[in-house]
Design an enzyme around this catalytic site. Structure first.
Site, PDB file in Angstrom:
ATOM      1  N   ASP A  49       0.830  -1.205   0.000  1.00 26.43           N
ATOM      2  CA  ASP A  49       0.000   0.000   0.000  1.00 26.43           C
ATOM      3  C   ASP A  49       0.867   1.258   0.000  1.00 26.43           C
ATOM      4  O   ASP A  49       2.033   1.227   0.405  1.00 26.43           O
ATOM      5  CB  ASP A  49      -0.865   0.049   1.270  1.00 26.43           C
ATOM      6  CG  ASP A  49      -2.042  -0.916   1.213  1.00 26.43           C
ATOM      7  OD1 ASP A  49      -2.096  -1.751   0.292  1.00 26.43           O
ATOM      8  OD2 ASP A  49      -2.897  -0.837   2.112  1.00 26.43           O
ATOM      9  N   HIS A 100      -5.835   2.497  -3.992  1.00 25.14           N
ATOM     10  CA  HIS A 100      -5.867   2.790  -2.544  1.00 25.14           C
ATOM     11  C   HIS A 100      -6.467   4.188  -2.321  1.00 25.14           C
ATOM     12  O   HIS A 100      -6.251   4.805  -1.293  1.00 25.14           O
ATOM     13  CB  HIS A 100      -4.437   2.708  -2.009  1.00 25.14           C
ATOM     14  CG  HIS A 100      -4.295   2.634  -0.519  1.00 25.14           C
ATOM     15  ND1 HIS A 100      -5.178   1.964   0.303  1.00 25.14           N
ATOM     16  CD2 HIS A 100      -3.337   3.131   0.322  1.00 25.14           C
ATOM     17  CE1 HIS A 100      -4.770   2.073   1.561  1.00 25.14           C
ATOM     18  NE2 HIS A 100      -3.664   2.787   1.605  1.00 25.14           N
ATOM     19  N   HIS A 194       4.046  -2.184   2.997  1.00 26.12           N
ATOM     20  CA  HIS A 194       4.042  -0.825   2.442  1.00 26.12           C
ATOM     21  C   HIS A 194       5.368  -0.549   1.738  1.00 26.12           C
ATOM     22  O   HIS A 194       6.431  -0.790   2.330  1.00 26.12           O
ATOM     23  CB  HIS A 194       3.815   0.212   3.550  1.00 26.12           C
ATOM     24  CG  HIS A 194       2.504   0.046   4.266  1.00 26.12           C
ATOM     25  ND1 HIS A 194       2.304  -0.934   5.212  1.00 26.12           N
ATOM     26  CD2 HIS A 194       1.339   0.719   4.157  1.00 26.12           C
ATOM     27  CE1 HIS A 194       1.052  -0.849   5.648  1.00 26.12           C
ATOM     28  NE2 HIS A 194       0.439   0.139   5.027  1.00 26.12           N
TER      29      HIS A 194
HETATM   30 ZN   LIG Z   1      -2.392   3.236   3.265  1.00 27.68          ZN
END
Ligand SMILES: [Zn+2]
Length: 229
Positions: A49, A100, A194
């Site tokens: 993400d 996202h 991430h």
């Molecule tokens: Zn995020």
């Protein structure tokens, strides 16, 4: 009278908070039909993400390429605007490209019109830079509001995650990330990592990239394959 108004307000507040519990409470996710896993036989989906990020994304792409592994990137529209070539590079490397949202703001803090525009703009920006139409959507922080969930479902499939590495935290280490995200790993798991520190502890993407070789080794040690969604 004051009491009933207060109770009404409390009921509204409680109702708004239910989708927000979905990332941490599997029964809530099930009740809302919010997927956290893939169907079995798909292997394990590593999802990143918050990118693209000028340092984090290339490091993660390099680690994936070194292991010939596929992953999924939930891109943030405003970061794609800043780094369109990097977004295209992710797609060219064969990874799945998903949405996202455009700005990394919790759905609970946004008005319905803003949310609708955010989803539309993210999709257009990501598709424009990568040539891929996102099919899945994951909201910032994995948190849906009652307004945001049906809006997202108009066009995308929501996808949360079943395991996370807590790689956004300042105290995380490559070892802690690899151990946590692969704990009791099984077919169909969706892992949350991430490739950017834009919305988390500074430099976190370096620890995530450093953890990746071990994460990939542990996935394969269980006879599973890292796959895009
Ligand atoms: Zn995020």
């Amino acid at each position: 009278m004051r009491r009933s108004i207060f109770l009404g307000g409390a009921a509204v507040a409680a109702a708004w908070s239910v989708p927000a519990l979905a990332p941490i409470a599997p029964p809530v996710a099930r009740a809302l039909r919010l997927p956290r896993r893939l169907d079995p036989m798909h292997g394990v989906a590593i999802t990143f993400d918050d990118g693209p990020h000028p340092e984090g994304t290339p490091a993660v792409l390099e680690a994936l390429a070194a292991a010939d592994a596929r992953a999924t990137f939930f891109l943030v529209g405003e970061q794609v605007e800043r780094n369109p070539a990097l977004a295209a590079e992710i797609a060219a490397a064969g990874h799945a490209i998903e949405s996202h949202g455009h700005r990394h703001i919790a759905q609970l803090r946004r008005l319905p019109g803003e949310l609708r525009e955010d989803l539309r703009r993210a999709h257009a920006t990501i598709a424009g830079a990568t040539g891929r139409e996102p099919r899945y959507y994951r909201p910032p922080y994995g948190v849906f509001s009652w307004v945001g969930l049906p809006l997202a479902r108009e066009r995308w499939t929501p996808l949360l995650w079943s395991r996370w590495g807590r790689d956004w935290a300042a105290r995380a280490t490559p070892e802690s990330i690899a151990a946590k995200v692969t704990d009791e790993l099984s077919d169909g798991d969706v892992l949350l990592l991430h490739d950017a520190d834009t919305y988390s502890a500074e430099g976190s993407h370096r620890r995530t990239a450093a953890a990746l070789p071990e994460v990939l080794a542990r996935i394969r040690a269980r006879g599973l394959e890292p796959v895009g969604i």
